[in-house]
Design a protein around this motif. Structure first.
Motif, short mmCIF file in Angstrom:
data_model
loop_
_atom_site.label_atom_id
_atom_site.label_comp_id
_atom_site.label_asym_id
_atom_site.label_seq_id
_atom_site.Cartn_x
_atom_site.Cartn_y
_atom_site.Cartn_z
N GLN A 22 -2.85 12.52 5.79
CA GLN A 22 -2.18 11.28 6.20
C GLN A 22 -0.74 11.59 6.55
O GLN A 22 -0.08 12.38 5.87
CB GLN A 22 -2.23 10.25 5.07
CG GLN A 22 -1.59 8.92 5.42
CD GLN A 22 -1.65 7.94 4.26
OE1 GLN A 22 -2.07 8.28 3.16
NE2 GLN A 22 -1.21 6.72 4.48
N GLU A 23 -0.26 10.99 7.64
CA GLU A 23 1.13 11.18 8.04
C GLU A 23 1.73 9.86 8.49
O GLU A 23 1.10 9.10 9.23
CB GLU A 23 1.24 12.21 9.17
CG GLU A 23 2.68 12.45 9.62
CD GLU A 23 2.80 13.56 10.65
OE1 GLU A 23 3.92 14.11 10.80
OE2 GLU A 23 1.79 13.87 11.31
N LEU B 134 5.46 4.61 2.16
CA LEU B 134 5.93 5.80 2.87
C LEU B 134 6.62 5.44 4.17
O LEU B 134 7.61 6.06 4.56
CB LEU B 134 4.76 6.74 3.13
CG LEU B 134 4.02 7.26 1.89
CD1 LEU B 134 2.92 8.22 2.31
CD2 LEU B 134 4.98 7.92 0.92
N GLN B 135 6.09 4.45 4.87
CA GLN B 135 6.70 4.02 6.12
C GLN B 135 8.11 3.48 5.88
O GLN B 135 9.04 3.75 6.65
CB GLN B 135 5.84 2.96 6.80
CG GLN B 135 6.30 2.60 8.21
CD GLN B 135 6.20 3.78 9.15
OE1 GLN B 135 5.12 4.33 9.36
NE2 GLN B 135 7.33 4.18 9.73
N ARG B 136 8.27 2.74 4.82
CA ARG B 136 9.60 2.22 4.48
C ARG B 136 10.57 3.36 4.19
O ARG B 136 11.75 3.29 4.51
CB ARG B 136 9.50 1.28 3.28
CG ARG B 136 8.85 -0.07 3.58
CD ARG B 136 8.58 -0.82 2.28
NE ARG B 136 8.04 -2.14 2.52
CZ ARG B 136 8.76 -3.26 2.56
NH1 ARG B 136 10.06 -3.19 2.37
NH2 ARG B 136 8.20 -4.42 2.78
N ILE B 137 10.07 4.42 3.56
CA ILE B 137 10.94 5.55 3.20
C ILE B 137 11.42 6.28 4.45
O ILE B 137 12.61 6.56 4.60
CB ILE B 137 10.19 6.51 2.26
CG1 ILE B 137 10.00 5.85 0.89
CG2 ILE B 137 10.97 7.82 2.10
CD1 ILE B 137 9.12 6.65 -0.05
N VAL B 138 10.51 6.62 5.38
CA VAL B 138 10.95 7.34 6.58
C VAL B 138 11.82 6.45 7.46
O VAL B 138 12.75 6.94 8.12
CB VAL B 138 9.75 7.89 7.37
CG1 VAL B 138 9.05 8.99 6.58
CG2 VAL B 138 8.75 6.81 7.75
N ASP B 139 11.56 5.16 7.46
CA ASP B 139 12.46 4.23 8.18
C ASP B 139 13.85 4.27 7.57
O ASP B 139 14.87 4.26 8.29
CB ASP B 139 11.91 2.80 8.12
CG ASP B 139 10.68 2.61 8.99
OD1 ASP B 139 10.44 3.46 9.87
OD2 ASP B 139 9.95 1.62 8.78
N THR C 138 0.84 -1.19 0.00
CA THR C 138 0.00 0.00 0.00
C THR C 138 0.88 1.24 0.00
O THR C 138 2.07 1.17 0.31
CB THR C 138 -0.91 0.03 1.24
OG1 THR C 138 -0.09 0.14 2.41
CG2 THR C 138 -1.75 -1.24 1.33
N LEU C 139 0.28 2.39 -0.31
CA LEU C 139 1.02 3.65 -0.29
C LEU C 139 1.53 3.93 1.10
O LEU C 139 2.68 4.39 1.27
CB LEU C 139 0.13 4.79 -0.78
CG LEU C 139 0.75 6.19 -0.77
CD1 LEU C 139 2.00 6.24 -1.65
CD2 LEU C 139 -0.26 7.23 -1.22
N GLU C 140 0.73 3.68 2.12
CA GLU C 140 1.17 3.92 3.50
C GLU C 140 2.39 3.08 3.84
O GLU C 140 3.33 3.54 4.49
CB GLU C 140 0.04 3.63 4.48
CG GLU C 140 0.41 3.93 5.92
CD GLU C 140 -0.76 3.76 6.87
OE1 GLU C 140 -0.58 4.02 8.06
OE2 GLU C 140 -1.86 3.38 6.40
#
Length: 373
Positions: free
Chosen positions: A81-82, A51-56, A46-48
């Motif tokens: 969304q954040e 994004l979580q993988r990117i900030v990690d 999913t997009l979420e």
């Protein structure tokens, strides 16, 4: 061997070598981050998750206290969304949706420009998420003309976001924008494909499942009930005297009657696993998993009475002044030597018997042994 003046100037002293090594290290880190960010577009479901993988990834490679990506809605007026990661907890005083008139992140979205906050205590728009944060760098995440959101980075040192560090994050933000764009394109394609699949399984006139969907579902349920040794039931519903109805009232009225019958059949369904489909012409099929003959007959009689109560005018019927239906019913436990056709054949024979006995009735049939006439 003596080196030339140019060679001695080029190599420099320890400080110069340290600077070059630092630059090479930053470039290597940036290259690694960009490569990993690109890979995330293909990894998350999913997009979420992407994004979580990117900030990690950002917090794993760089000493930022908090990294978050905040996405905008389609209109670009609210953050909706954040996702975040970091060594500190992020606790904002308000939730989503979050208007862009609020906070430094909103200022970044409004202006479309990166925002460097060297001292969070003196920025009028800064919204504290953690008391240990001293500086913040917020960048727009933009792909071509579309602003997807902002990349928010927070540090516990006031002087952390140097020119070199900001340049690195600028490159990362550009990569994130492409990744988000790709993830959204993939999601939109998946939604479009899912819609096409649904359309290919739906009847254009009535909106219920079509014959293709019925055949596929029957095969699946047959296999499952064969394994579970549970009964599977089928109702074949036929509108009585449908051709005279079309001849007397026109095909548009006949179509409307079919839509009403489909709607009525669908509203009577009490379980999610029951399938209502247009079997062909003026016939509907109701597939009832885990239903025995008694339950199937009860449902059929209830449907027949509800159609009578609906009282759709039928001036050309020899049965009644309103639309009626004949229903063939069969329930059976799938056996190893049988195929789904056995269930269809038995329900069809029962439907033929219902029409032969005067219509507007329910007849329950039994499956014939393989090879029987």
């Amino acid at each position: 061997m003596r080196r030339s003046t140019a060679e001695r100037h080029d190599s420099g002293g320890p400080a110069a070598r340290g600077h070059r090594q630092g630059v090479r290290g930053e470039r290597a880190t940036l290259t690694e981050i960009l490569a990993e960010v690109s890979a995330q577009a293909l990894q998350g479901e999913t997009l979420e998750e992407v994004l979580q993988r990117i900030v990690d990834c950002i917090t794993r490679h760089l000493p930022v206290a908090i990294a978050s990506i905040i996405l905008l809605d389609e209109e670009g007026t609210h953050f909706v969304q954040e996702v975040w990661a970091g060594k500190l907890e992020l606790d904002l005083p308000f939730g989503m949706p979050w208007p862009i008139e609020r906070g430094a992140a909103g200022r970044c979205a409004r202006t479309g420009e990166a925002q460097l906050i060297a001292d969070v205590e003196h920025d009028p728009d800064y919204v504290p998420g953690n008391a240990h944060v001293r500086s913040e760098y917020i960048l727009p995440i933009r792909h071509r003309s579309r602003l997807h959101g902002v990349l928010n980075l927070e540090a516990t040192q006031a002087d952390f976001f140097t020119l070199e560090v900001r340049a690195m994050f600028d490159a990362v933000a550009s990569q994130i924008a492409g990744t988000i764009h790709l993830a959204r394109v993939v999601r939109e394609l998946e939604l479009a494909n899912r819609k096409l699949e649904q359309l290919s399984m739906s009847d254009g006139l009535t909106g219920i499942a079509n014959r293709r969907c019925f055949d596929q579902r029957l095969g699946e349920e047959w296999t499952r009930h064969l394994r579970d040794r549970r009964p599977l039931a089928l109702l074949l519903v036929d509108v009585d005297c449908f051709k005279p109805l079309n001849d007397a009232c026109g095909h548009l009225y006949g179509d409307e009657c079919l839509r009403e019958l489909a709607r009525l059949s669908s509203t009577m369904i009490e379980r999610d696993d029951v399938l209502v489909a247009r079997y062909g012409g003026e016939e509907l099929a109701l597939l009832l998993p885990r239903s025995d003959q008694r339950e199937a007959r009860r449902r059929a009689e209830h449907l027949r009475r509800r159609v009578e109560k609906l009282a759709l005018a039928h001036p050309a019927s020899a049965i009644a002044p309103h639309v009626t239906v004949s229903i063939g019913v069969c329930a059976m436990r799938p056996g190893g030597t049988q195929s789904p056709d056995a269930l269809i054949d038995a329900a069809d024979r029962a439907l033929y018997a219902a029409k032969a006995r005067g219509r507007n009735r329910v007849v329950v049939g039994r499956a014939h042994p393989p090879g029987a006439p």
